[in-house]
Design an enzyme around this catalytic site. Structure first.
Site, PDB file in Angstrom:
ATOM      1  N   PHE A  54       6.776  -4.194  -8.482  1.00  0.00           N
ATOM      2  CA  PHE A  54       7.699  -3.503  -7.665  1.00  0.00           C
ATOM      3  C   PHE A  54       8.141  -1.949  -7.855  1.00  0.00           C
ATOM      4  CE2 PHE A  54       9.690  -7.903  -6.159  1.00  0.00           C
ATOM      5  CZ  PHE A  54       8.436  -7.962  -5.426  1.00  0.00           C
ATOM      6  N   GLY A  83      -8.073 -10.041  -1.808  1.00  0.00           N
ATOM      7  CA  GLY A  83      -9.315  -9.802  -1.315  1.00  0.00           C
ATOM      8  C   GLY A  83      -9.812 -11.217  -1.202  1.00  0.00           C
ATOM      9  N   ASN A 134       4.453 -10.893  -9.977  1.00  0.00           N
ATOM     10  CA  ASN A 134       4.440  -9.750 -10.880  1.00  0.00           C
ATOM     11  C   ASN A 134       5.690  -9.077 -11.254  1.00  0.00           C
ATOM     12  OD1 ASN A 134       1.547  -9.239 -10.906  1.00  0.00           O
ATOM     13  ND2 ASN A 134       1.751  -8.289  -9.143  1.00  0.00           N
ATOM     14  N   THR A 135       6.921 -10.007 -10.871  1.00  0.00           N
ATOM     15  CA  THR A 135       8.260  -9.920 -11.427  1.00  0.00           C
ATOM     16  C   THR A 135       8.700 -11.339 -11.825  1.00  0.00           C
ATOM     17  OG1 THR A 135       8.991  -8.102  -9.622  1.00  0.00           O
ATOM     18  CG2 THR A 135      10.584  -9.623 -10.566  1.00  0.00           C
ATOM     19  N   SER A 172       5.632 -12.399  -5.123  1.00  0.00           N
ATOM     20  CA  SER A 172       4.909 -11.501  -6.011  1.00  0.00           C
ATOM     21  C   SER A 172       5.011 -12.204  -7.369  1.00  0.00           C
ATOM     22  CB  SER A 172       5.507 -10.234  -5.894  1.00  0.00           C
ATOM     23  OG  SER A 172       4.991  -9.522  -7.087  1.00  0.00           O
ATOM     24  N   ASN A 229      -3.647  -6.906  -9.204  1.00  0.00           N
ATOM     25  CA  ASN A 229      -2.698  -5.941  -9.514  1.00  0.00           C
ATOM     26  C   ASN A 229      -1.465  -6.672 -10.014  1.00  0.00           C
ATOM     27  OD1 ASN A 229       0.103  -5.589  -7.745  1.00  0.00           O
ATOM     28  ND2 ASN A 229      -1.276  -6.577  -6.475  1.00  0.00           N
ATOM     29  N   ASN A 236       0.925 -14.112   0.016  1.00  0.00           N
ATOM     30  CA  ASN A 236       0.782 -12.891  -0.843  1.00  0.00           C
ATOM     31  C   ASN A 236      -0.311 -13.216  -1.645  1.00  0.00           C
ATOM     32  OD1 ASN A 236       1.634 -10.835  -2.792  1.00  0.00           O
ATOM     33  ND2 ASN A 236       3.876 -11.395  -2.444  1.00  0.00           N
ATOM     34  N   THR A 237      -0.471 -12.584  -2.809  1.00  0.00           N
ATOM     35  CA  THR A 237      -1.554 -12.705  -3.877  1.00  0.00           C
ATOM     36  C   THR A 237      -1.333 -13.820  -4.466  1.00  0.00           C
ATOM     37  OG1 THR A 237      -0.377 -11.570  -5.508  1.00  0.00           O
ATOM     38  CG2 THR A 237      -2.059 -10.312  -3.897  1.00  0.00           C
ATOM     39  N   LYS A 290       8.006 -13.948   2.898  1.00  0.00           N
ATOM     40  CA  LYS A 290       6.660 -13.655   2.552  1.00  0.00           C
ATOM     41  C   LYS A 290       6.438 -14.915   1.394  1.00  0.00           C
ATOM     42  CE  LYS A 290       2.905 -10.911   1.439  1.00  0.00           C
ATOM     43  NZ  LYS A 290       2.713  -9.215   1.522  1.00  0.00           N
ATOM     44  N   LEU A 321       0.850  -1.118   0.060  1.00  0.00           N
ATOM     45  CA  LEU A 321       0.068  -0.117   0.124  1.00  0.00           C
ATOM     46  C   LEU A 321       0.905   1.230  -0.155  1.00  0.00           C
ATOM     47  CD1 LEU A 321      -3.338   0.320   1.564  1.00  0.00           C
ATOM     48  CD2 LEU A 321      -1.633   2.198   1.894  1.00  0.00           C
TER      49      LEU A 321
END
Length: 343
Positions: free
Chosen positions: A117, A273, A182-183, A180, A113, A251-252, A222, A66
């Site tokens: 990073f 969520g 996303n990397t 994550s 999302n 994580n997500t 994490k 966030l």
């Protein structure tokens, strides 16, 4: 106290999610500087918990993601969190993935999302933390670290060590983010060989840093919710082998079963969520079965009510963290979760 967030949410949800995110944080900053947050935000009752040598004023924290650069620490601290986790930060600044890269799925109370990073680099973040009144007054701040997208995965350990060295002096604890989606290839670091290499490098670096600063800072890991039980058990064993102090689950998720047919449901990125709640709880339960009381678990993923927070603790977590739930429920969720865990 009046909860104004339900009145503001329809307007915020009419905006692009990343734009709404920035407007909200900047507005909180202004309200904090004017002294308004303490007037309008009900603070949770004191409920201190001591883990890893850190006393957390209450067991409800802010999850990483966030406030990636530590630019909003004082405003977020005024909302009543027991601790804040800042980041993910990388050694060098990077813009993250192309926009749009954040999507709301209101029917599922979810967010996707693929930020990647995006951050101003670890040195800029450290400067922001030092400037915050929250940090200067002894607030608990974790620093979440990652690798730069341009760094080959086989050289990832050097990025994590560089970031850890930069944040070591100012962090209450340090979280190693290897989960994550996303990397590119980042989650490969959860495999045995690469994770062993990474944790070995971090262990040696922390020993040197402990000698330099005269204090051993806790190191957390994490992990993702998409691991099978064998992988979770393997990670648990490596945590103990390398002296990691706690684990953050989770994580997500990359799973999309819960959002099939919804607008944006097939967008690339990490889903957070409500849909990740059960998977996160399962990982916590599996970790608890493997670890017992050997090290604490911090539960995150799908907390949208006090009941959800209590589920995490019942599954084996000692603390919880919020992110996506704040988007749907607002700051009231913090006090609600803290009350549920105190009760």
């Amino acid at each position: 106290m009046i909860d104004s967030y339900p009145l503001l949410r329809p307007w915020l949800f009419s905006l692009d999610p990343e734009q709404a995110h920035n407007i909200t944080l900047n507005s909180l900053d202004r309200a904090e500087r004017l002294g308004l947050l303490r007037c309008f935000i009900k603070q949770p009752a004191a409920d201190p918990r001591t883990l890893c040598g850190i006393t957390f004023p209450n067991p409800v924290g802010l999850a990483a993601g966030l406030d990636k650069d530590g630019k909003h620490i004082d405003a977020l601290g005024a909302l009543g969190f027991g601790f804040l986790e800042i980041g993910t930060v990388t050694p060098k600044p990077q813009p993250g993935n192309p926009k749009p890269r954040m999507f709301r799925l209101p029917k599922a109370q979810a967010i996707i999302n693929r930020m990647g990073f995006n951050n101003d680099g670890v040195d800029a973040c450290v400067a922001q933390v030092r400037q915050s009144q929250y940090w200067q007054n002894g607030g608990v701040i974790g620093l979440n670290i990652g690798k730069n997208a341009s760094t080959p995965i086989e050289n990832a350990a050097s990025d994590y060590v560089t970031a850890m060295e930069a944040v070591y002096e100012i962090a209450s604890y340090i979280t190693v983010n290897i989960s994550s989606p996303n990397t590119q290839n980042l989650r490969a670091l959860q495999g045995e060989e690469m994770l062993r290499t990474l944790l070995g490098s971090l262990h040696l670096a922390r020993e040197a840093l402990s000698d330099r600063y005269g204090i051993r800072k806790p190191l957390f890991l994490k992990i993702a919710p998409d691991l099978d039980n064998t992988d979770i058990k393997l990670i648990a064993d490596l945590l103990l082998e390398f002296g990691i102090d706690a684990i953050i689950a989770t994580n997500t998720t990359i799973a999309r079963d819960a959002v099939q047919g919804l607008e944006f449901g097939q967008e690339a990125g990490g889903l957070s969520g409500a849909p990740v709640r059960l998977a996160s709880n399962h990982v916590i339960e599996t970790l608890k079965a493997s670890l017992g009381n050997a090290l604490p678990i911090i539960g995150v993923g799908g907390i949208l009510s006090g009941k959800d927070a209590k589920e995490k603790v019942d599954a084996g977590a000692s603390l919880v963290q919020l992110y996506s739930g704040l988007i749907y429920r607002g700051p009231k969720l913090i006090t609600e979760c803290a009350a549920a865990l105190k009760a």
